[in-house]
Design a protein around this motif. Structure first.
Motif, PDB file in Angstrom:
ATOM      1  N   GLY A  53      12.764  29.054  -7.116  1.00 26.39           N
ATOM      2  CA  GLY A  53      11.853  28.844  -8.244  1.00 26.39           C
ATOM      3  C   GLY A  53      11.283  27.438  -8.337  1.00 26.39           C
ATOM      4  N   ILE A  54      11.659  26.585  -7.400  1.00 27.62           N
ATOM      5  CA  ILE A  54      11.191  25.200  -7.415  1.00 27.62           C
ATOM      6  C   ILE A  54       9.883  25.094  -6.631  1.00 27.62           C
ATOM      7  N   PRO A  55       8.828  24.584  -7.277  1.00 29.63           N
ATOM      8  CA  PRO A  55       7.553  24.452  -6.572  1.00 29.63           C
ATOM      9  C   PRO A  55       7.558  23.265  -5.603  1.00 29.63           C
ATOM     10  N   THR A  56       6.882  23.437  -4.489  1.00 33.54           N
ATOM     11  CA  THR A  56       6.725  22.382  -3.502  1.00 33.54           C
ATOM     12  C   THR A  56       5.229  22.183  -3.260  1.00 33.54           C
ATOM     13  N   LEU A  57       4.793  20.945  -3.335  1.00 36.22           N
ATOM     14  CA  LEU A  57       3.407  20.619  -3.041  1.00 36.22           C
ATOM     15  C   LEU A  57       3.287  20.342  -1.547  1.00 36.22           C
ATOM     16  N   TYR A  58       2.276  20.912  -0.933  1.00 37.65           N
ATOM     17  CA  TYR A  58       2.119  20.677   0.497  1.00 37.65           C
ATOM     18  C   TYR A  58       0.653  20.682   0.900  1.00 37.65           C
TER      19      TYR A  58
ATOM     20  N   PRO B 237       0.853  -1.185   0.000  1.00 38.68           N
ATOM     21  CA  PRO B 237       0.000   0.000   0.000  1.00 38.68           C
ATOM     22  C   PRO B 237       0.897   1.245   0.000  1.00 38.68           C
ATOM     23  N   PHE B 238       0.591   2.179  -0.843  1.00 33.50           N
ATOM     24  CA  PHE B 238       1.367   3.405  -0.935  1.00 33.50           C
ATOM     25  C   PHE B 238       0.646   4.509  -0.158  1.00 33.50           C
ATOM     26  N   ALA B 239       1.338   5.097   0.790  1.00 33.66           N
ATOM     27  CA  ALA B 239       0.772   6.207   1.562  1.00 33.66           C
ATOM     28  C   ALA B 239       0.996   7.499   0.788  1.00 33.66           C
ATOM     29  N   ILE B 240      -0.008   8.348   0.765  1.00 32.84           N
ATOM     30  CA  ILE B 240       0.136   9.633   0.086  1.00 32.84           C
ATOM     31  C   ILE B 240      -0.397  10.757   0.965  1.00 32.84           C
ATOM     32  N   ILE B 241       0.050  11.947   0.661  1.00 37.54           N
ATOM     33  CA  ILE B 241      -0.464  13.157   1.279  1.00 37.54           C
ATOM     34  C   ILE B 241      -1.004  13.999   0.141  1.00 37.54           C
TER      35      ILE B 241
ATOM     36  N   ASN C  59       4.904  18.725   3.659  1.00 38.16           N
ATOM     37  CA  ASN C  59       5.369  18.502   2.299  1.00 38.16           C
ATOM     38  C   ASN C  59       4.783  17.185   1.775  1.00 38.16           C
ATOM     39  N   SER C  60       4.075  17.249   0.667  1.00 33.98           N
ATOM     40  CA  SER C  60       3.425  16.052   0.117  1.00 33.98           C
ATOM     41  C   SER C  60       4.420  15.018  -0.396  1.00 33.98           C
ATOM     42  N   LEU C  61       5.659  15.421  -0.573  1.00 40.03           N
ATOM     43  CA  LEU C  61       6.675  14.490  -1.061  1.00 40.03           C
ATOM     44  C   LEU C  61       7.633  14.052   0.039  1.00 40.03           C
ATOM     45  N   ASP C  62       7.301  14.340   1.292  1.00 37.95           N
ATOM     46  CA  ASP C  62       8.126  13.927   2.428  1.00 37.95           C
ATOM     47  C   ASP C  62       8.156  12.403   2.484  1.00 37.95           C
ATOM     48  N   LYS C  63       9.309  11.822   2.227  1.00 34.80           N
ATOM     49  CA  LYS C  63       9.426  10.359   2.118  1.00 34.80           C
ATOM     50  C   LYS C  63       9.184   9.625   3.437  1.00 34.80           C
ATOM     51  N   ASP C  64       9.175  10.353   4.551  1.00 37.90           N
ATOM     52  CA  ASP C  64       8.878   9.710   5.829  1.00 37.90           C
ATOM     53  C   ASP C  64       7.387   9.400   5.969  1.00 37.90           C
TER      54      ASP C  64
END
Length: 136
Positions: free
Chosen positions: A91-96, A76-80, A105-110
């Motif tokens: 200039g780098i976008p971050t999804l949160y 199962p893959f956990a997502i935010i 942060n939606s890409l926080d690997k923890d």
């Protein structure tokens, strides 16, 4: 019964929403519970490792996309789910996801497997997912 019918016409990759609401131990336990329930109900998830195209090293995919996932063949893959985009000074976008108490942060690997799942689907198994549905 409906789920069994769906399984004959589509691929199922288990997703656990709101990964940031669990600590690491709880997240692993939730994933294990999903797999236990699926097995008890005879629900089969898409087999990620069997879907790898010829010439793709399964060990590379495991390292890039399934690291920390001993729950094979399809954890199962956990997502935010992000609610906002922040563009930093670089200039780098971050999804949160924004809560009253914090921004996560939606890409926080923890707490989120989204980047792993994205890479897995886009880079390795996209065509097999499509082919499997077309042949069912």
């Amino acid at each position: 019964r409906v789920n069994q019918t769906v399984l004959t016409t589509t691929n199922v990759i288990p997703i656990l929403a709101k990964g940031d609401t669990f600590n690491k131990k709880e997240l692993l336990e939730a994933k294990q519970e999903i797999l236990r329930l699926a097995k008890s109900k005879e629900v089969e998830f898409f087999n990620v490792l069997n879907a790898l195209p010829d010439g793709v090293d399964g060990d590379v995919v495991k390292k890039e996309c399934l690291t920390g996932h001993d729950l094979q063949p399809c954890p199962p893959f956990a997502i935010i789910n992000p609610s906002h985009i922040y563009v930093g000074k670089d200039g780098i976008p971050t999804l949160y996801r924004e809560y009253s108490w914090a921004k996560v942060n939606s890409l926080d690997k923890d707490f989120s497997d989204f980047s792993r799942l994205h890479k897995l689907v886009i880079k390795y198994i996209r065509n097999d997912l499509i082919d499997t549905v077309n042949t069912k």
